[in-house]
Design a protein around this motif. Sequence first.
Motif, PDB file in Angstrom:
ATOM      1  N   ASN A  51       0.793  -1.225   0.000  1.00  0.00           N
ATOM      2  CA  ASN A  51       0.000   0.000   0.000  1.00  0.00           C
ATOM      3  C   ASN A  51       0.822   1.269   0.000  1.00  0.00           C
ATOM      4  OD1 ASN A  51      -3.120  -0.480   0.351  1.00  0.00           O
ATOM      5  ND2 ASN A  51      -2.028  -2.124   1.386  1.00  0.00           N
ATOM      6  N   ILE A  52       1.914   1.254   0.717  1.00  0.00           N
ATOM      7  CA  ILE A  52       2.693   2.500   0.782  1.00  0.00           C
ATOM      8  C   ILE A  52       4.141   2.306   0.381  1.00  0.00           C
ATOM      9  CG2 ILE A  52       1.208   3.492   2.567  1.00  0.00           C
ATOM     10  CD1 ILE A  52       3.649   3.022   4.472  1.00  0.00           C
ATOM     11  N   GLY A 133      -4.851   9.991 -18.934  1.00  0.00           N
ATOM     12  CA  GLY A 133      -4.397  10.942 -17.925  1.00  0.00           C
ATOM     13  C   GLY A 133      -3.463  10.245 -16.951  1.00  0.00           C
ATOM     14  N   VAL A 134      -2.265  10.811 -16.747  1.00  0.00           N
ATOM     15  CA  VAL A 134      -1.290  10.165 -15.846  1.00  0.00           C
ATOM     16  C   VAL A 134      -0.671  11.201 -14.915  1.00  0.00           C
ATOM     17  CG1 VAL A 134      -0.682   8.306 -17.440  1.00  0.00           C
ATOM     18  CG2 VAL A 134       0.582  10.462 -17.532  1.00  0.00           C
ATOM     19  N   LEU A 173      -1.246   0.308 -17.105  1.00  0.00           N
ATOM     20  CA  LEU A 173      -1.242   1.396 -18.088  1.00  0.00           C
ATOM     21  C   LEU A 173      -0.666   0.909 -19.415  1.00  0.00           C
ATOM     22  CD1 LEU A 173      -1.710   4.372 -18.758  1.00  0.00           C
ATOM     23  CD2 LEU A 173       0.532   4.886 -17.759  1.00  0.00           C
ATOM     24  N   ALA A 174       0.406   0.107 -19.296  1.00  0.00           N
ATOM     25  CA  ALA A 174       1.032  -0.426 -20.517  1.00  0.00           C
ATOM     26  C   ALA A 174       0.028  -1.277 -21.287  1.00  0.00           C
ATOM     27  CB  ALA A 174       2.266  -1.248 -20.155  1.00  0.00           C
ATOM     28  N   SER A 207      -0.405  -1.749  -6.450  1.00  0.00           N
ATOM     29  CA  SER A 207      -1.353  -0.662  -6.210  1.00  0.00           C
ATOM     30  C   SER A 207      -1.930  -0.236  -7.556  1.00  0.00           C
ATOM     31  CB  SER A 207      -0.637   0.514  -5.536  1.00  0.00           C
ATOM     32  OG  SER A 207      -1.409   1.680  -5.648  1.00  0.00           O
ATOM     33  N   ASN A 208      -3.242  -0.396  -7.703  1.00  0.00           N
ATOM     34  CA  ASN A 208      -3.881  -0.080  -8.980  1.00  0.00           C
ATOM     35  C   ASN A 208      -3.650   1.362  -9.383  1.00  0.00           C
ATOM     36  OD1 ASN A 208      -4.766  -2.622  -9.278  1.00  0.00           O
ATOM     37  ND2 ASN A 208      -6.935  -2.187  -8.896  1.00  0.00           N
ATOM     38  N   ALA A 209      -3.733   2.255  -8.385  1.00  0.00           N
ATOM     39  CA  ALA A 209      -3.596   3.680  -8.680  1.00  0.00           C
ATOM     40  C   ALA A 209      -2.241   3.961  -9.323  1.00  0.00           C
ATOM     41  CB  ALA A 209      -3.768   4.496  -7.403  1.00  0.00           C
ATOM     42  N   VAL A 210      -1.204   3.328  -8.797  1.00  0.00           N
ATOM     43  CA  VAL A 210       0.151   3.555  -9.318  1.00  0.00           C
ATOM     44  C   VAL A 210       0.330   2.814 -10.644  1.00  0.00           C
ATOM     45  CG1 VAL A 210       2.622   3.244  -8.855  1.00  0.00           C
ATOM     46  CG2 VAL A 210       1.078   3.912  -6.998  1.00  0.00           C
ATOM     47  N   ASP A 211      -0.143   1.570 -10.678  1.00  0.00           N
ATOM     48  CA  ASP A 211       0.092   0.744 -11.871  1.00  0.00           C
ATOM     49  C   ASP A 211      -0.689   1.241 -13.091  1.00  0.00           C
ATOM     50  OD1 ASP A 211       1.712  -0.779 -10.348  1.00  0.00           O
ATOM     51  OD2 ASP A 211       0.245  -2.362  -9.956  1.00  0.00           O
TER      52      ASP A 211
END
Lengths: 413, 235
Positions: A51-52, A133-134, A173-174, A207-211
């Motif tokens: 998570n972090i 958007g990134v 994202l890729a 982490s989905n947000a980061v990936d």
Amino acid sequence: MRFEAYVAARYLRASPGQTFLTVGAVAIAVTVVVFINSLIGGLQIRLLRDNIGSLPHVTVRPAPPDPVPLQDVLPAEPGTVHTSRIQKLSEIRRDLENPEKVVAQLSLFEGVTALSPAVRGQAFLLRGSRRFGVTVSGADPPRQERIVGLQDDLVAGRWLDLGPDELVLGFRLAGDAGVGLGDRVRLVSAEGVTEVFRVAGIFDTGSNAVDQGQVFLTLRAAQALFRTGRNVSSIQMKLREPFQADRVALSIRSSLGYEVDSWMQEQAMFVNGFRAQDQSRMMISFFSLLASAFGIASVLIVSVVRKSREIGILKSMGTRDRQIMGIFTLQGLFVSLLGSAVGCGAAWLLLDFLSGIRQVARFGKTDQLFPVSFDPSLFLYAAGAAILSTMLASLLPARRAASMNPVEVLRGE
Amino acid sequence: MSEPVVEARGLVQIYEAGTTREVRVLRGVDLRVLPGEFLSVVGQSGSGKSTLLNVLGALDVPTSGTVRIDGIDLAGLAPDELADVRNRKVGFIFQFHHLLGEFTCLENTLMPLFLRGGTPSKAEVGRVKELLERVELSDQLHKRPSQMSGGQQQRAAVVRAMAASPRLVLADEPTGNLDSRSGARVFEVLRDVARQEGVAFLMVTHDQRLAGQADRCLRMEDGLLSETACPRPGD
């Protein structure tokens, strides 16, 4: 003390069944305490990492400028009264000047293990006609690595020797953009700058947000993309103790005046859940030790009642009250030492077995099914707590034995 | 004239004082016992014999009166000091021998020396072994009480009472739980050891025949102690 130890050891040897039960109670309590703490501790480490692990613990930004009241701006004219309502300024981009000086200031705070000046901003990733958007994070990769730990999450390509025209991005994202290693993508920043980058690495942080929404560039590339010159947008910090982030953030805010965010504020729900887990494991440990202590106290109380005749005769021979007390507290000590040793051994074997069980993870990797945290100090703490609780539990029966009136006991015959 | 080993004056023992259940067990007992003297105390059950032994042996504190053991006034001694007097000056023998079941015969007899905090010296162990030999227990040294007969256990209790070289031995019905033959054997041992060691001996007994063999006989009646003629064979 030799007499007390001699009698206590003999009493324990003379009642192997009782000794086995009491030692077993302590051993089970120690095993439960070590096992639960190691397992939950391991789960928490994994949770923290997932998570972090890829987030800075503390992020330092320039302080927002204070709004200026109208009367300070307009010229003072006789007979004119200006009234104004102060409200927050609209978001404007602010940069930290002279980042290395700020880094030097921040490195003096307690518990800081890594610092990385970074430029962060919003951009669009363009691939053909598709746009995503990134969040762009630009920093010196080796310094950034100590903050986000991307190297371990890299599933393809490279990261630490990233070039100025290269980026790394998450596997989600890729996948969405349909890009692979070596492919070229365009980034368009909010400042209207467009740059072309080649995909040098793909990561999976968990982490989905980061990936799904973040790309990493070099610091220079991000400074060019967002036109910050030699300035940066923030300094990212990693701490030895992640849960000190709020305290460190407050300390930096009050002493240096920057705007400081801590991961604990941003992930308040996670922190609450984490603390609930901590409290649960402490409760389980406490009640395990309490149950063991009650068991031992009751066994020793029965033992004192059964041995009241012997206690009376020992007193008639001149045994002092504190020697009688010593006999029973030493029984508690012997039981707790033996039980702790057995419990630690059992816990070690159990954890060793569980930590060896692997499960298949993504991208052909395997990881532990039970993420056990092997902390030797935990064994010491568990044994210490068991010894302390057992000793406390043995005090009541020991006091009872010591206070026995030999005349009454012997008259009872 | 030698100093008395025990000197008790005006001993009064009241239990539950000031309540409706008040019991006056000792009503003013005076007693002097000289070194080597062998005294018997007879009296009915509940007359205060055992209480007298407990008070004289520093196990119980009298309501009033004084007790001096080998010159030491027991009044005002702290619990640890009373324990020390019991260990160094007094030996107890009880009706039910009270050996410790977890320890061997030799360990039981060495217990008063061992509880002083260290391993008994070779000389002390040698003396105890000699006493055990005198009471014909040399072959029982490493046996547990449960492996010994009642008479053997009581003889071991006699040796334990003598192990720390006390000045006074108090015996409460030492043969009361034994058959007459074993009882006579234990009594013989008691008397011989007491004489050889020069120990003052106070024995409570219901057995008129054994009481008659004492140097002096005392009778306890309603909390008062009086000297009485020792019963002789044929009485």
